[in-house]
Every structure is written in C-alpha cells, then in structure tokens.
Design a protein around this motif. Structure first.
Motif, PDB file in Angstrom:
ATOM      1  N   ASN A  75       0.832  -1.209   0.000  1.00 23.43           N
ATOM      2  CA  ASN A  75       0.000   0.000   0.000  1.00 23.43           C
ATOM      3  C   ASN A  75       0.863   1.254   0.000  1.00 23.43           C
ATOM      4  OD1 ASN A  75      -2.305  -1.573   0.076  1.00 23.43           O
ATOM      5  ND2 ASN A  75      -2.616  -1.362   2.279  1.00 23.43           N
ATOM      6  N   THR A  96      -9.880   8.569  -1.032  1.00 25.52           N
ATOM      7  CA  THR A  96      -9.942   7.253  -0.395  1.00 25.52           C
ATOM      8  C   THR A  96     -11.134   7.229   0.548  1.00 25.52           C
ATOM      9  OG1 THR A  96      -8.621   5.558   0.727  1.00 25.52           O
ATOM     10  CG2 THR A  96      -8.388   7.821   1.529  1.00 25.52           C
ATOM     11  N   THR A  97     -11.244   6.184   1.361  1.00 24.36           N
ATOM     12  CA  THR A  97     -12.403   6.069   2.243  1.00 24.36           C
ATOM     13  C   THR A  97     -11.987   6.032   3.703  1.00 24.36           C
ATOM     14  OG1 THR A  97     -12.656   3.668   2.612  1.00 24.36           O
ATOM     15  CG2 THR A  97     -13.288   4.519   0.436  1.00 24.36           C
ATOM     16  N   GLU A 100     -10.627   2.496   5.270  1.00 23.81           N
ATOM     17  CA  GLU A 100      -9.426   1.804   4.792  1.00 23.81           C
ATOM     18  C   GLU A 100      -8.568   1.342   5.966  1.00 23.81           C
ATOM     19  OE1 GLU A 100      -8.929   1.247   1.403  1.00 23.81           O
ATOM     20  OE2 GLU A 100     -10.961   2.079   1.398  1.00 23.81           O
ATOM     21  N   VAL A 104      -3.207   2.541   4.513  1.00 25.32           N
ATOM     22  CA  VAL A 104      -3.632   3.510   3.506  1.00 25.32           C
ATOM     23  C   VAL A 104      -3.906   4.861   4.149  1.00 25.32           C
ATOM     24  CG1 VAL A 104      -5.489   4.126   1.888  1.00 25.32           C
ATOM     25  CG2 VAL A 104      -4.515   1.818   1.860  1.00 25.32           C
ATOM     26  N   SER A 146      -8.031   5.223  -4.010  1.00 24.60           N
ATOM     27  CA  SER A 146      -7.625   3.987  -3.335  1.00 24.60           C
ATOM     28  C   SER A 146      -8.789   3.483  -2.482  1.00 24.60           C
ATOM     29  CB  SER A 146      -6.401   4.235  -2.447  1.00 24.60           C
ATOM     30  OG  SER A 146      -5.990   3.040  -1.808  1.00 24.60           O
ATOM     31  N   VAL A 147      -9.288   2.295  -2.813  1.00 26.52           N
ATOM     32  CA  VAL A 147     -10.441   1.722  -2.113  1.00 26.52           C
ATOM     33  C   VAL A 147     -10.190   0.243  -1.862  1.00 26.52           C
ATOM     34  CG1 VAL A 147     -12.933   1.264  -2.182  1.00 26.52           C
ATOM     35  CG2 VAL A 147     -12.030   3.356  -3.207  1.00 26.52           C
TER      36      VAL A 147
END
Length: 383
Positions: A75, A96-97, A100, A104, A146-147
C-alpha cells in the motif's frame, strides 16, 4: 478447548504451504539474485514459479507481480511511489475512504502534510461506500483513488468494480487493497479494472512477512510507481532487498491452493455463517449485524450484542473463542473502532460489537460448539 476465529487478523498457515516453506529452507539455499552459481539460479526459479502462481490466481502477467513484505508495504509503495509522477503532472488530488486499513489512511495523511489534497469518503450504515460518492469527487487533477475490496472489520464488499470501470475511462489511477478478498473473491478480482492491487499472504493461509503488489500494464507500460526505499534492483527496483525465497514460495503455494479450492472454500464459509446465525437466533440474546449482510463475504460476521461489553466478553469467554473487536493493527488502542464509527454506529453499540472470522480449515461442529459456550457467557455478562 478454545477455537481460533480471528482469521481476518491472520489465518493459520496451511500445512501444505508450510511443507513447501520448510522444503525450500532446507534445500534451496542461496540468494535469488546471485548470478554466478547454480544455488542462486535454483533460488530464482523458486521465486519465478511463485510469481507465476500468484499471476495465475489473479489472471495477470507474471511481470506485473512484485513481492513485498506484506500489504502494508505494498500500500505504501502504491501510494507514496506516485510522488514524483504527481509533482511532474501537477495531479496531487487523492480520494480514499474512511474505512481503509491504517496502511492507507496513515499514508495519505502523510501525503496531505506534503501538500497533497486528500479527500476521505465515509460509508453509510451498510458499511459500504457508494460509488457515486467517490466518483463525484473526481476532477482533472485527481491522481489516485484507493479503495479496499473487502473491509477487514465488517467483511463488507466495496463497489470497486463500478469505480474501476469509471476511472479507467478517465485515466485516473486506481489502487485496490485486496487483502481480505484475495483467494476468496477470485472471479470478482479477475474481472476488476485497476492499476495497482495489494495483498498479504497470511490472510489466505500463507506465511506472514510476505505480500504482493500488482502493477498492471496499460499499453505495455507499468503505472508510474517508483520504489520508496533505496538499495538494490531486486523486483526491478520497486522493492529493494533480498527476496525471502521460502516465504515467497509459501505465498505462491497459498495462491495455487486458493485457485484450486476457492469455490468449495466459499461454500463452506457461507455454511458456517448460516449455522452461527442460527445459533445466535436460538440463543435468545439480542443482536444485530453491523453492515449489510447482502454485501458481506461468507467468512466474516461483525455483530453487536447490546449490553454486552466486547472487551469483557473476549476476556471472559477466551476459553471458547479467539475473536476480536477491531483491526489487529489497532488492537492496542482501546478507542472505539474507527470503521464502525465511520459507518455512523453509536459508541455504545461499537463497544458491544465483535468480529468473528473463520477459514477453510475451520471445523463446523467445533465452531458451533464453541460459539454456543461463547454466547452463554455473553448472556451472563448481559444479565
């Protein structure tokens, strides 16, 4: 006797994988990058065979597979390795979330301090981030999305297929953390569009200490990722350092076994979940499932039992089950789960939530017997 039900933290090593690791340690001495003798050549052949096994599982080319120490390093390389490209293009927007893995979240937090524009999207109570909530944030200077594929705490599957297909048309780089889905959602992963993908071997019954970063080629070119450490040219400079040949061999074997057995493993996982839920229903204890069951993998269950402290339950019922109440990477931090908090679950419910996760070698009868005892302890705590 207690049963291990924390596979999402780390799965036991498959004994067939262990046999391969031991055989390599005993009989394949040498450095895979030594080119002056047969020992190096033999070690290199082990590594390249493992690379092919990984590539076969994921339906990618062998030259798109790079070995690392695990998903955390993968990552970091996938995200930090884009810094030079971002500087040269002016694209410094990352999406992103909030659910994560820390590998991340902490990495994008670092880049935010370095001048990158980072947006973090939260899910709803389903545990799922909507594709639109991410894609609506994409604009001309978006560098990366990024997920994760499957959340490590809830087992909820994220809409990476829809996200990947859209981003592919926009030329935006897409990274998927597939740590909890690799070797499980095999057909789904093979059908995804992405530029970078990470996983750790120990989540699919391989050894700890080795993982993979997939860099998929587009028009014969790898994504513009550079190594984030200095050293030799191992793994084409993406990850310098001596390749741990035996661990890599174990990773390859785990991928080979997963490819061969994932359908029956998936079926067994779902059967165990059904029986655990029946045991919960018949126990009479109040419970709810965190996350939408329709989007959950068959090997994970995150449940809330109101009035039952998860900390008290795990300590009191450890003779029955080894479970968790969050990610292993934050287990020393007794703050409420940031994943469940991001879903909007109240703190009092989070503190009564536990994660149960199992694998292909879990014995159904043993699981249910121990879950029965576990729930009896839960009822005593609640009363």
């Amino acid at each position: 006797m207690s049963i291990y039900l924390d596979y999402n933290a780390s799965a036991p090593v498959d004994l067939r994988v262990l046999d391969v690791i031991v055989e390599v340690y005993k009989n394949k001495i040498g450095n895979a990058d030594s080119r002056t003798h047969n020992y190096g050549e033999n070690a290199r052949s082990v590594v390249e065979n493992a690379r092919k096994q990984v590539a076969c599982l994921l339906n990618v080319s062998s030259d798109e597979v790079f070995f690392t120490s695990g998903a955390t390093e993968s990552n970091n390389i996938a995200i930090q390795g884009l810094k030079d490209y971002a500087e040269s293009t002016g694209k410094k927007h990352i999406i992103t979330t909030a659910i994560e893995h820390k590998a991340v979240l902490e990495t994008v937090k670092y880049l935010n301090q370095e001048g990158f524009d980072v947006e973090i999207i939260s899910p709803d109570r389903s545990g799922r981030v909507s594709a639109d909530s991410i894609l609506n944030k994409v604009h001309d200077d978006t560098l990366l999305v990024s997920v994760m594929h499957v959340n490590n705490e809830t087992g909820i599957i994220q809409p990476v297929k829809e996200i990947g297909e859209y981003l592919d048309t926009k030329g935006v780089l897409f990274h998927i953390d597939a740590t909890q889905s690799c070797g499980k959602l095999v057909d789904e992963i093979r059908d995804l569009k992405y530029n970078m993908l990470s996983f750790s071997a120990h989540k699919l019954m391989g050894p700890q200490g080795v993982g993979v970063l997939v860099l998929k080629k587009k028009k014969y070119k790898l994504p513009p990722v550079k190594g984030i450490m200095f050293g030799g040219q191992q793994e084409h400079g993406i990850r310098p350092g001596t390749i741990p040949v035996a661990l890599v061999a174990g990773c390859g074997k785990a991928c080979e076994l997963a490819e061969r057995e994932y359908k029956e493993n998936t079926l067994k996982g779902h059967q165990i979940k059904i029986k655990i839920l029946k045991e919960l229903d018949s126990s009479g204890i109040e419970f709810s499932i965190n996350g939408d069951p329709d989007y959950c993998v068959g090997s994970t269950l995150n449940i809330c039992m109101p009035g039952v402290s998860s900390e008290a339950l795990m300590i009191t019922a450890k003779e029955y089950c080894g479970v968790s109440n969050g990610s292993a990477c934050t287990s020393k931090n007794y703050a409420p789960s940031y994943v469940l908090a991001a879903m909007g679950i109240p703190v009092d419910q989070i503190e009564c939530s536990i994660r149960i996760s199992w694998g292909p070698d879990s014995d159904v009868t043993e699981v249910i017997s121990n879950i029965h005892g576990f729930l009896n302890i839960a009822k005593q705590i609640r009363s």
